[in-house]
Design a protein around this motif. Structure first.
Motif, PDB file in Angstrom:
ATOM      1  N   ARG A   3      49.584  -4.662 -20.854  1.00 19.89           N
ATOM      2  CA  ARG A   3      49.017  -4.153 -19.608  1.00 19.89           C
ATOM      3  C   ARG A   3      48.035  -5.138 -18.957  1.00 19.89           C
ATOM      4  O   ARG A   3      46.928  -4.770 -18.543  1.00 19.89           O
ATOM      5  CB  ARG A   3      48.307  -2.813 -19.867  1.00 19.89           C
ATOM      6  CG  ARG A   3      49.249  -1.710 -20.333  1.00 19.89           C
ATOM      7  CD  ARG A   3      49.650  -0.840 -19.159  1.00 19.89           C
ATOM      8  NE  ARG A   3      50.469   0.300 -19.539  1.00 19.89           N
ATOM      9  CZ  ARG A   3      50.253   1.537 -19.108  1.00 19.89           C
ATOM     10  NH1 ARG A   3      49.251   1.802 -18.288  1.00 19.89           N
ATOM     11  NH2 ARG A   3      51.053   2.516 -19.474  1.00 19.89           N
ATOM     12  N   TRP A  13      38.046  -2.005 -27.138  1.00 22.41           N
ATOM     13  CA  TRP A  13      38.898  -0.822 -27.257  1.00 22.41           C
ATOM     14  C   TRP A  13      39.594  -0.548 -25.923  1.00 22.41           C
ATOM     15  O   TRP A  13      40.793  -0.250 -25.894  1.00 22.41           O
ATOM     16  CB  TRP A  13      38.068   0.405 -27.671  1.00 22.41           C
ATOM     17  CG  TRP A  13      38.809   1.674 -27.468  1.00 22.41           C
ATOM     18  CD1 TRP A  13      39.857   2.140 -28.210  1.00 22.41           C
ATOM     19  CD2 TRP A  13      38.601   2.634 -26.417  1.00 22.41           C
ATOM     20  NE1 TRP A  13      40.320   3.322 -27.695  1.00 22.41           N
ATOM     21  CE2 TRP A  13      39.574   3.654 -26.596  1.00 22.41           C
ATOM     22  CE3 TRP A  13      37.708   2.740 -25.350  1.00 22.41           C
ATOM     23  CZ2 TRP A  13      39.653   4.761 -25.745  1.00 22.41           C
ATOM     24  CZ3 TRP A  13      37.790   3.829 -24.511  1.00 22.41           C
ATOM     25  CH2 TRP A  13      38.747   4.835 -24.710  1.00 22.41           C
ATOM     26  N   ALA A  28      41.979   4.867 -22.365  1.00 25.16           N
ATOM     27  CA  ALA A  28      40.891   4.293 -21.560  1.00 25.16           C
ATOM     28  C   ALA A  28      41.130   4.500 -20.075  1.00 25.16           C
ATOM     29  O   ALA A  28      40.803   3.646 -19.257  1.00 25.16           O
ATOM     30  CB  ALA A  28      40.698   2.804 -21.895  1.00 25.16           C
ATOM     31  N   GLY A  29      41.756   5.637 -19.730  1.00 24.16           N
ATOM     32  CA  GLY A  29      41.928   5.988 -18.325  1.00 24.16           C
ATOM     33  C   GLY A  29      43.293   5.662 -17.749  1.00 24.16           C
ATOM     34  O   GLY A  29      43.557   5.985 -16.588  1.00 24.16           O
ATOM     35  N   ARG A  30      44.143   5.024 -18.529  1.00 21.68           N
ATOM     36  CA  ARG A  30      45.492   4.702 -18.035  1.00 21.68           C
ATOM     37  C   ARG A  30      46.397   5.948 -18.102  1.00 21.68           C
ATOM     38  O   ARG A  30      45.977   7.015 -18.542  1.00 21.68           O
ATOM     39  CB  ARG A  30      46.093   3.578 -18.869  1.00 21.68           C
ATOM     40  CG  ARG A  30      45.329   2.253 -18.762  1.00 21.68           C
ATOM     41  CD  ARG A  30      45.909   1.232 -19.730  1.00 21.68           C
ATOM     42  NE  ARG A  30      45.164  -0.033 -19.711  1.00 21.68           N
ATOM     43  CZ  ARG A  30      44.084  -0.291 -20.457  1.00 21.68           C
ATOM     44  NH1 ARG A  30      43.587   0.646 -21.276  1.00 21.68           N
ATOM     45  NH2 ARG A  30      43.485  -1.474 -20.383  1.00 21.68           N
ATOM     46  N   GLU A  37      47.518  -3.572 -12.032  1.00 22.61           N
ATOM     47  CA  GLU A  37      47.470  -2.398 -12.914  1.00 22.61           C
ATOM     48  C   GLU A  37      47.087  -1.162 -12.108  1.00 22.61           C
ATOM     49  O   GLU A  37      46.389  -1.260 -11.105  1.00 22.61           O
ATOM     50  CB  GLU A  37      46.452  -2.606 -14.043  1.00 22.61           C
ATOM     51  CG  GLU A  37      46.824  -3.702 -15.032  1.00 22.61           C
ATOM     52  CD  GLU A  37      48.057  -3.348 -15.849  1.00 22.61           C
ATOM     53  OE1 GLU A  37      48.146  -2.222 -16.354  1.00 22.61           O
ATOM     54  OE2 GLU A  37      48.947  -4.235 -15.961  1.00 22.61           O
ATOM     55  N   GLU A  38      47.537  -0.003 -12.560  1.00 20.15           N
ATOM     56  CA  GLU A  38      47.099   1.254 -11.974  1.00 20.15           C
ATOM     57  C   GLU A  38      45.566   1.326 -12.027  1.00 20.15           C
ATOM     58  O   GLU A  38      44.946   0.804 -12.945  1.00 20.15           O
ATOM     59  CB  GLU A  38      47.690   2.437 -12.740  1.00 20.15           C
ATOM     60  CG  GLU A  38      47.253   2.449 -14.201  1.00 20.15           C
ATOM     61  CD  GLU A  38      47.906   3.524 -15.065  1.00 20.15           C
ATOM     62  OE1 GLU A  38      48.035   4.670 -14.636  1.00 20.15           O
ATOM     63  OE2 GLU A  38      48.288   3.177 -16.201  1.00 20.15           O
ATOM     64  N   ALA A  39      44.956   1.948 -11.011  1.00 21.69           N
ATOM     65  CA  ALA A  39      43.513   2.139 -11.042  1.00 21.69           C
ATOM     66  C   ALA A  39      43.183   3.093 -12.188  1.00 21.69           C
ATOM     67  O   ALA A  39      43.929   4.026 -12.464  1.00 21.69           O
ATOM     68  CB  ALA A  39      43.035   2.743  -9.729  1.00 21.69           C
ATOM     69  N   ARG A  40      42.077   2.847 -12.847  1.00 22.90           N
ATOM     70  CA  ARG A  40      41.711   3.787 -13.916  1.00 22.90           C
ATOM     71  C   ARG A  40      40.207   3.963 -13.944  1.00 22.90           C
ATOM     72  O   ARG A  40      39.460   3.095 -13.481  1.00 22.90           O
ATOM     73  CB  ARG A  40      42.224   3.325 -15.273  1.00 22.90           C
ATOM     74  CG  ARG A  40      41.663   2.026 -15.755  1.00 22.90           C
ATOM     75  CD  ARG A  40      42.433   1.557 -16.979  1.00 22.90           C
ATOM     76  NE  ARG A  40      41.989   0.263 -17.407  1.00 22.90           N
ATOM     77  CZ  ARG A  40      40.986   0.061 -18.281  1.00 22.90           C
ATOM     78  NH1 ARG A  40      40.371   1.088 -18.834  1.00 22.90           N
ATOM     79  NH2 ARG A  40      40.601  -1.149 -18.597  1.00 22.90           N
ATOM     80  N   ARG A  41      39.771   5.104 -14.464  1.00 21.34           N
ATOM     81  CA  ARG A  41      38.349   5.391 -14.553  1.00 21.34           C
ATOM     82  C   ARG A  41      37.995   5.633 -16.010  1.00 21.34           C
ATOM     83  O   ARG A  41      38.658   6.394 -16.700  1.00 21.34           O
ATOM     84  CB  ARG A  41      37.988   6.620 -13.725  1.00 21.34           C
ATOM     85  CG  ARG A  41      36.491   6.741 -13.486  1.00 21.34           C
ATOM     86  CD  ARG A  41      36.152   7.810 -12.480  1.00 21.34           C
ATOM     87  NE  ARG A  41      36.401   7.387 -11.115  1.00 21.34           N
ATOM     88  CZ  ARG A  41      35.790   7.929 -10.057  1.00 21.34           C
ATOM     89  NH1 ARG A  41      34.915   8.921 -10.211  1.00 21.34           N
ATOM     90  NH2 ARG A  41      36.074   7.510  -8.853  1.00 21.34           N
ATOM     91  N   LEU A  42      36.974   4.921 -16.477  1.00 17.94           N
ATOM     92  CA  LEU A  42      36.569   5.008 -17.872  1.00 17.94           C
ATOM     93  C   LEU A  42      35.053   5.193 -17.906  1.00 17.94           C
ATOM     94  O   LEU A  42      34.332   4.347 -17.387  1.00 17.94           O
ATOM     95  CB  LEU A  42      36.979   3.723 -18.611  1.00 17.94           C
ATOM     96  CG  LEU A  42      36.506   3.598 -20.046  1.00 17.94           C
ATOM     97  CD1 LEU A  42      37.148   4.660 -20.931  1.00 17.94           C
ATOM     98  CD2 LEU A  42      36.828   2.208 -20.581  1.00 17.94           C
ATOM     99  N   ASP A  52      44.699   9.313 -16.041  1.00 19.37           N
ATOM    100  CA  ASP A  52      43.354   9.655 -16.540  1.00 19.37           C
ATOM    101  C   ASP A  52      43.384  10.074 -18.003  1.00 19.37           C
ATOM    102  O   ASP A  52      42.680  11.021 -18.392  1.00 19.37           O
ATOM    103  CB  ASP A  52      42.797  10.829 -15.734  1.00 19.37           C
ATOM    104  CG  ASP A  52      41.994  10.390 -14.531  1.00 19.37           C
ATOM    105  OD1 ASP A  52      41.356   9.338 -14.593  1.00 19.37           O
ATOM    106  OD2 ASP A  52      42.019  11.116 -13.520  1.00 19.37           O
TER     107      ASP A  52
END
Lengths: 261, 261, 261, 261
Positions: A143, A219, B72-74, C127-132, B67
């Motif tokens: 990814r 992580w 980790a939000g993917r 990459e897809e946007a993600r929130r962590l 989410d």
């Protein structure tokens, strides 16, 4: 799995109308590099029953395969990380390469390889092998996070029938967790791929200087395998041990894989 | 696997510094369609110990998830194929949905799902869900061969707390082949995902007319799963049974998965 | 191009049976971050006729779009890099955001955007946007080399009708090389996207702390665009200027794009 | 474009420290098949100034390229669709193959090819070439919709220095739309790739029976190029005209591309 639709075709189970051709299939471009590391660091990552055999050298191999018969002529790439080890079981004893982890870019092969023969396979995005100014370059990521780079430079022709150290084959640990009893195993056994592979024919081999770099990950970078990559990234590189680029044709289907006890 | 580097993080094993959030993670767009088929055709694909429960309706569900905390939000997408069944074991008895096959587009989830909880997961390339002229469209393929199309049209708002038929949960068969004894199993057990999922909250639901098409494949089109796709493609569509589009948030990690005997 | 098969459908040319819906299509998740840099460094990357307008702040925006009507409901992502500039031509004068480079992950949109409206679009894997843990994270790369990371943290709700600085719109340079006369141009013109976009409706906006990192690349890492990435990576980050996360719906098709002289 | 960061490196513009090697780069596996169609159908798809030259045979070629110098050793695949034509301009006259459309799976090459030399390039997902039971198979699609299949069977060795019909080269139409004047052109010119390619060396050639199938698409299947695919799918296949599989090395960078008037 799913099995209630009948057995799945694959490298070890052939459909009625297809013909396996182990002398011609598959065609493989292998790029390998080794480095000497610290013995005690490596020993931490050996399962019970295993000890280091000889010098603590880690080898990383990219095998770019095409013309695979069981994929109807398609291809994929696998990455092997090994070091020399001896297994002493209650009955069996074998010395060879301990296959610590495998990355592949084809899920179908990962599934059957894990279940049928116990190869410790994970998924990676793997770039095509490329050569630039005489340097063979291989990389892998997940990814968008590149975790592995391998290069072999200063290439010169080498003997195709290079004799490696005497080996019983590749050793690995097949492990299946128990459903509903988290942390327990349903199956934990050592399996062996015997060294013999009579249908594999090396067409060309070059040797050179190899370099391997694993990149430390958080992580969040690699949520399911940061611990594997970081364990390898933490191994000190005491000395490079050379690299090779090999073209070969043919090879076995691992039907000779067996359990050691 | 590999286990000698320590346990892998995933939906059921959390790293020290990360926080699971089952009420907010994951967010899911589910698109489902059902059709009535022939009972005797379905029964051919039920493992030993299972019988059909009620009318022979096949349901195909695409779950587009984002989410996801353990990634980790993917996100990733899973496809479920189910029909109603009852399992009678030597001790246990349960009625629910038999999970015949799962396709996913993330190998990491396929590996842990197969090994830890026995989900019969295979890989597929899955297009993003899309809506065109009020029709929700989902498709899946492998290496350029499209094998599944699902559409839900004439959508209208529906009750979010829709009560399905009473169910003990999802039933499936965990199967692990024995290395070196081809055709034999090391493990063959029925597992159950209990129906309860208290953290899952449905935010919106629409109902409409559903259509499902599996496309017949040759061995060369889908070398490792033509038999699965062709078994489903051969099921007669006697009557469409409607479709739904559901937005939900939250959900469990399947730590409650257990073995039935 | 090819044009001899008839005009290609796209955002600005609609097929007979399809319906554009600029109030609902597209749905966009925008993630943006800005930083103050050195004015003289930015000026080196302004074409002739342009001057900096106001403080030398670079803004990087990821626009994750879904539900796009001209793609039959599919989506893609674009990345914009802009800074404030004024163009003074022989006739026209305009002040707004200079669109220095665009990356997108859909070739079809890149082709029509470059040719029809002069957007300086290149390809990236995004990459897809993600929130962590409350941080919104966006990344982009090419063939496994990650060249851009953007994060917005400490997010809090903000006014949806946020008024930016007065602007005539987005300014850019449309350039077409001359075949057979290497280094010469067939076309080199400034185009403007007027600021007005009445069908775009902001549904939600959050503001926070933004960070942007471009990673320096070798020629071999990014053979066709190392010079673009390295120019941006070399800009000093004097001060972070905040970030935003915005959900919006609707928007124009850029049919109002026009040439300035 | 963007040009304000300096010229982009590519096949026709070399970075200071890299070395082009037109005798060794690139390595190409070409798979081609032709069919006789209806002359009047083909003529509908010829631009003004062109007429058919000789029999109305369409040729589809997949060129799987690796070891490309300007990509630092990487590769990609292009698909050419051609038929014989003569161009008569106000000054120039040339007979060769009219390049009706090109599909490629690398956006970087699409951008520079369109802008610099007028190749009518579009994007496609292209599977790796594969051989099954002696049949060479190539396929292409877009977002899971397969629109092109080509096969060459009954392969036998053929002369490597096969002489084609006398040709001035490949002819095509470079077209650039005018911003702000929808439907008008800024540029519409015929360009020629001269036939000579002295650095290209054919290493192996096989001939056989070729088949080509274009699959009809709806607008929703291929929103930006259904009209191109459907025009080709509508051409009647009157007679198959054979196929070839060719391995070659080396080749020019098309710096000899020129405009005809």
């Amino acid at each position: 799995m799913p099995t209630h639709f009948g057995p799945a075709d694959g490298p070890r189970q052939w459909p009625g109308d297809a013909v396996a051709d182990p002398k011609r299939s598959k065609r493989t471009l292998s790029v390998a590099a080794s480095f000497l590391t610290d013995a005690s660091a490596l020993e931490q990552h050996l399962p019970e029953g295993f000890t280091l055999a000889g010098e603590p050298a880690v080898t990383v191999e990219f095998h770019h395969m095409t013309d695979i018969d069981w994929l109807a002529g398609r291809g994929y790439t696998m990455i092997w990380v090994t070091w020399p080890a001896t297994f002493k079981g209650s009955r069996d004893r074998a010395t060879g390469k301990f296959l610590a982890v495998v990355w592949e870019n084809l899920t179908d092969a990962i599934i059957t390889g894990r279940d049928e023969i116990g190869h410790p396979k994970l998924y990676a995005d793997i770039e095509e092998a490329r050569r630039l100014d005489g340097v063979q370059i291989c990389t892998a990521g997940w990814r968008g996070f590149r975790f592995l780079e391998l290069e072999v430079s200063q290439l010169h022709d080498a003997e195709t029938n290079q004799q490696g150290p005497a080996s019983d084959g590749n050793l690995m640990l097949k492990y299946k967790p128990r459903t509903g009893a988290w942390g327990e195993a349903d199956l934990c056994q050592v399996t062996l791929t015997p060294a013999s592979d009579p249908d594999r024919h090396v067409e060309q081999r070059q040797a050179g200087v190899g370099t391997v770099r694993f990149h430390k990950a958080t992580w969040a970078d690699l949520p399911t395998m940061h611990h594997v990559v970081n364990a390898l990234a933490a191994l000190p590189v005491i000395e490079a041990r050379g690299g090779t680029v090999t073209l070969s044709r043919g090879g076995k289907s691992y039907r000779d894989q067996r359990v050691l006890v």
